[in-house]
Write an enzyme that holds these catalytic residues in place. Structure first.
Site, PDB file in Angstrom:
ATOM      1  N   ASP A 155      39.213  48.014  43.323  1.00 13.95           N
ATOM      2  CA  ASP A 155      38.114  48.362  42.427  1.00 13.95           C
ATOM      3  C   ASP A 155      36.920  47.478  42.769  1.00 13.95           C
ATOM      4  OD1 ASP A 155      36.606  48.902  39.807  1.00 13.95           O
ATOM      5  OD2 ASP A 155      37.093  46.765  39.647  1.00 13.95           O
ATOM      6  N   ASP A 161      33.290  50.282  36.825  1.00 14.96           N
ATOM      7  CA  ASP A 161      32.906  49.143  35.995  1.00 14.96           C
ATOM      8  C   ASP A 161      34.010  48.925  34.967  1.00 14.96           C
ATOM      9  OD1 ASP A 161      31.841  47.331  34.202  1.00 14.96           O
ATOM     10  OD2 ASP A 161      29.951  48.417  33.904  1.00 14.96           O
ATOM     11  N   ASN A 192      41.083  40.631  37.928  1.00 14.17           N
ATOM     12  CA  ASN A 192      40.351  39.581  38.627  1.00 14.17           C
ATOM     13  C   ASN A 192      38.841  39.696  38.472  1.00 14.17           C
ATOM     14  OD1 ASN A 192      39.811  37.617  41.029  1.00 14.17           O
ATOM     15  ND2 ASN A 192      38.860  39.545  41.677  1.00 14.17           N
ATOM     16  N   TYR A 230      32.515  30.837  30.039  1.00  8.82           N
ATOM     17  CA  TYR A 230      33.564  31.248  30.978  1.00  8.82           C
ATOM     18  C   TYR A 230      34.940  30.772  30.509  1.00  8.82           C
ATOM     19  CZ  TYR A 230      36.303  31.182  35.328  1.00  8.82           C
ATOM     20  OH  TYR A 230      37.287  31.338  36.279  1.00  8.82           O
TER      21      TYR A 230
END
Length: 264
Positions: free
Chosen positions: A46, A71, A99, A170
């Site tokens: 992807d 997306d 990922n 994050y």
């Protein structure tokens, strides 16, 4: 004798598996893609913006990689991704690697600090790490049921244990993904689906970590028992365990792969 510092021993490790790697055309995702192909899997790559890199991988490994644009934060796009993969391959995806990383630069000097970070910064990372991963898992479940099993691998971070840089948004998003890893593992175990996480430290080097000053890499290397900064390939090799039948009795776990820099 096989060199223990190479991946050559993994040939055939994933024969018969069909693995989706989100963000699989660059950085850590590309390393996981290459490792999985070497291990015998067919990999669905992807990608969002990295079309040329995804198509180059597809050309490099004809018949072993299928590149599809989607997306992961868009539910309709993810649904199409799985439909396109099924149409192209004629079989279900048996493992997914969450990922994909929304735009982020691993440079602590250039990140917003506690007094300036905004909620939109957190939302941005949560959208990719949590919504994207949950959406992918949900779309994978029918294929897992058809296959009779499934493997989910989420990508985390060792910043949970050692938040030495102000990657507030994050780290919070990856922390939420760890919670999802464990709650989904609890529920989906009854369907013979394992859900795990593998967490690296700063990797040398990916697109995202290319902004990191060399001095930071050197400090990490000096503080690591193995004496070097973990590479994307090293983390990718460890990730394969969770995509294989060898991990069939392992679920809800978070494996830290950083050369021993962080302890448990």
């Amino acid at each position: 004798m096989t060199d223990p510092n190479t991946s050559s021993a993994i040939n055939g490790f994933l024969n018969g598996e069909t693995i989706l790697v989100t963000g699989g055309a660059r950085g850590l995702g590309e390393a996981i893609t290459r490792a999985a192909v070497q291990a015998g899997a067919h990999v669905v790559v992807d990608y969002l913006h990295s079309e040329s890199r995804a198509k180059a991988l597809e050309a490099e490994f004809p018949g072993q990689i299928t590149a599809i644009q989607a997306d992961v934060t868009d539910e309709a796009d993810v649904k199409r991704l799985f439909a396109d993969a099924r149409a192209a391959l004629g079989r279900p995806i048996t493992g997914v690697v969450n990922n994909a990383l929304v735009s982020f630069s691993f440079n602590g000097d250039d990140r917003p600090k506690a007094d300036t970070i905004t909620w939109s910064d957190f939302e941005h990372q949560l959208l990719g790490a949590v919504k994207g991963s949950v959406t992918v898992i949900q779309q994978a479940l029918p294929g897992f049921e058809e296959a009779g099993y499934g493997r989910v691998l989420n990508i985390g971070t060792n910043l949970f244990q050692n938040p030495v840089v102000p990657y507030h948004d994050y780290t919070a998003a990856k922390g939420a993904l760890l919670a999802v890893t464990r709650t989904f593992a609890q529920e989906l175990g009854a369907r013979n689906v394992t859900v795990n996480m593998v967490s690296g430290g700063l990797l040398r080097t990916t697109d995202a970590s290319s902004a990191t000053p060399d001095a930071v890499f050197d400090i990490i290397a000096q503080s690591t028992p193995l004496g070097h900064v973990t590479t994307p390939q090293e983390l990718a090799d460890a990730a394969l365990f969770f995509l294989s039948p060898l991990s069939r009795a392992v679920s809800g776990q978070n494996l830290i792969v950083d050369g021993g820099y962080v302890k448990g």
